[in-house]
Design an enzyme around this catalytic site. Sequence first.
Site, PDB file in Angstrom:
ATOM      1  CG  ASP A  11      -1.562   1.249   1.549  1.00 34.88           C
ATOM      2  OD1 ASP A  11      -2.261   1.732   0.647  1.00 34.88           O
ATOM      3  OD2 ASP A  11      -1.421   1.786   2.674  1.00 34.88           O
ATOM      4  CG  ASP A  13      -1.635   7.794   0.437  1.00 30.65           C
ATOM      5  OD1 ASP A  13      -0.752   8.666   0.421  1.00 30.65           O
ATOM      6  OD2 ASP A  13      -2.390   7.566  -0.524  1.00 30.65           O
ATOM      7  CD  GLU A  20      -4.046   9.692   3.873  1.00 32.86           C
ATOM      8  OE1 GLU A  20      -4.383  10.836   3.539  1.00 32.86           O
ATOM      9  OE2 GLU A  20      -4.320   8.686   3.197  1.00 32.86           O
ATOM     10  N   GLY A  53      -9.893   7.534  -1.633  1.00 37.56           N
ATOM     11  CA  GLY A  53      -9.940   8.396  -2.816  1.00 37.56           C
ATOM     12  C   GLY A  53     -10.327   9.809  -2.430  1.00 37.56           C
ATOM     13  N   GLY A  54      -9.530  10.762  -2.881  1.00 33.25           N
ATOM     14  CA  GLY A  54      -9.756  12.167  -2.512  1.00 33.25           C
ATOM     15  C   GLY A  54     -11.086  12.708  -3.009  1.00 33.25           C
ATOM     16  CE  LYS A  55     -11.396  12.393  -9.262  1.00 33.15           C
ATOM     17  NZ  LYS A  55     -11.422  12.269 -10.681  1.00 33.15           N
ATOM     18  NE  ARG A  57     -10.333  10.413   2.351  1.00 34.17           N
ATOM     19  CZ  ARG A  57      -9.118  10.029   1.943  1.00 34.17           C
ATOM     20  NH1 ARG A  57      -8.169  10.924   1.754  1.00 34.17           N
ATOM     21  NH2 ARG A  57      -8.857   8.761   1.738  1.00 34.17           N
ATOM     22  CB  ALA A  81      -6.379  22.644  -6.869  1.00 34.37           C
ATOM     23  CB  THR A 119      -1.923   3.172  -3.850  1.00 39.62           C
ATOM     24  OG1 THR A 119      -2.380   4.359  -3.177  1.00 39.62           O
ATOM     25  CG2 THR A 119      -1.522   3.551  -5.264  1.00 39.62           C
TER      26      THR A 119
HETATM   27  C1  XBP Z   1      -5.204   6.301   0.820  1.00 43.99           C
HETATM   28  C2  XBP Z   1      -6.256   7.140   0.293  1.00 43.99           C
HETATM   29  C3  XBP Z   1      -6.020   8.149  -0.733  1.00 43.99           C
HETATM   30  C4  XBP Z   1      -5.372   9.466  -0.334  1.00 43.99           C
HETATM   31  C5  XBP Z   1      -5.773  10.553  -1.296  1.00 43.99           C
HETATM   32  O1  XBP Z   1      -4.618   5.533  -0.197  1.00 43.99           O
HETATM   33  O2  XBP Z   1      -7.384   6.955   0.676  1.00 43.99           O
HETATM   34  O3  XBP Z   1      -7.306   8.444  -1.185  1.00 43.99           O
HETATM   35  O4  XBP Z   1      -5.778   9.872   0.965  1.00 43.99           O
HETATM   36  O5  XBP Z   1      -5.504  10.202  -2.599  1.00 43.99           O
HETATM   37  P1  XBP Z   1      -3.782   4.134   0.081  1.00 43.99           P
HETATM   38  P2  XBP Z   1      -6.188  10.921  -3.869  1.00 43.99           P
HETATM   39  O6  XBP Z   1      -4.579   3.069  -0.600  1.00 43.99           O
HETATM   40  O7  XBP Z   1      -2.444   4.332  -0.557  1.00 43.99           O
HETATM   41  O8  XBP Z   1      -3.691   3.948   1.559  1.00 43.99           O
HETATM   42  O9  XBP Z   1      -6.566  12.309  -3.453  1.00 43.99           O
HETATM   43  O10 XBP Z   1      -5.166  10.893  -4.946  1.00 43.99           O
HETATM   44  O11 XBP Z   1      -7.402  10.117  -4.256  1.00 43.99           O
HETATM   45 MG    MG Z   2      -2.885   3.175   3.435  1.00 45.98          MG
END
Ligand code: XBP
Ligand code: MG
Length: 243
Positions: A11, A13, A20, A53-55, A57, A81, A119
């Site tokens: 993984d 993040d 984070e 995923g940021g969107k 979220r 951005a 990821t």
């Molecule tokens: C963790 C996540 C990611 C990031 C944001 O990913 O949930 O969404 O917080 O990423 P991981 P984006 O699977 O690596 O733990 O804004 O690019 O979606």
């Molecule tokens: Mg993670």
Amino acid sequence: MKSALKGLIFDVDGTLAETEEVHRASFNTVFERFGLDWHWSKETYRKLLTTTGGKERMARFAADEKSSRVDAKLIAYMHKAKNELYAGAIAKGELQLRPGVRSLVRDAAIRGLKLGIATTTSRSNLDALMQACFSEEEQRYFEALVCGEDVAAKKPNPDAYLQGLAKLGLQPDEVLAIEDSVVGLAAARAAQIPTIITPGIYTIGDDFRGALAVVTRLPNDIDQLKALASARARQAASLPQAR
Ligand code: XBP
Ligand code: MG
């Protein structure tokens, strides 16, 4: 594990690095720039992290807040951005790999194990982190990169792990997943991959039932990792420990 260990899927993040807080700061800067009265505290963000995923979220938060101004188009602008800010911060060298990661990756590669990434983050974020934290040689060790854009459904859906396995040409019981979160563990387990958990700042104390092992720090080499995995497997099978 019944089969020989042939690969590791990491993984990103929270696992490779504690990213984070950089994501959160970037989100908050963008909210201000776009004139929203949103601010994600650590406590709020901890809850929101269950949505990957940021969107996704931001969409969840907009729904929770009943914010009619924030539609999919605005979310897409803000996400772009946010990722630019994130990549800029990472390029400045704000983050380091978590302890054990570099030596484990190098040892795995030297021993001929295949390495992959699964990821939910965007490819641009992964690229920024890889370039900032790994040497060019180390980056080439990773044969399979699966990011948020590559899957139809993000974690806890197993897509990222299933694609990782396919790209590496390995079976689930030939690899170990390395994760930091409950959603990541669920994704790896749904792909039948035994999982080692290394909790991060946002996931310490979570319920990691179903993990092969939970460690505060990743081991430096494959022998230690295998020992961890097999000790736990023996324990699960209630067999006596080898002397
Ligand atoms: C963790 C996540 C990611 C990031 C944001 O990913 O949930 O969404 O917080 O990423 P991981 P984006 O699977 O690596 O733990 O804004 O690019 O979606
Ligand atoms: Mg993670």
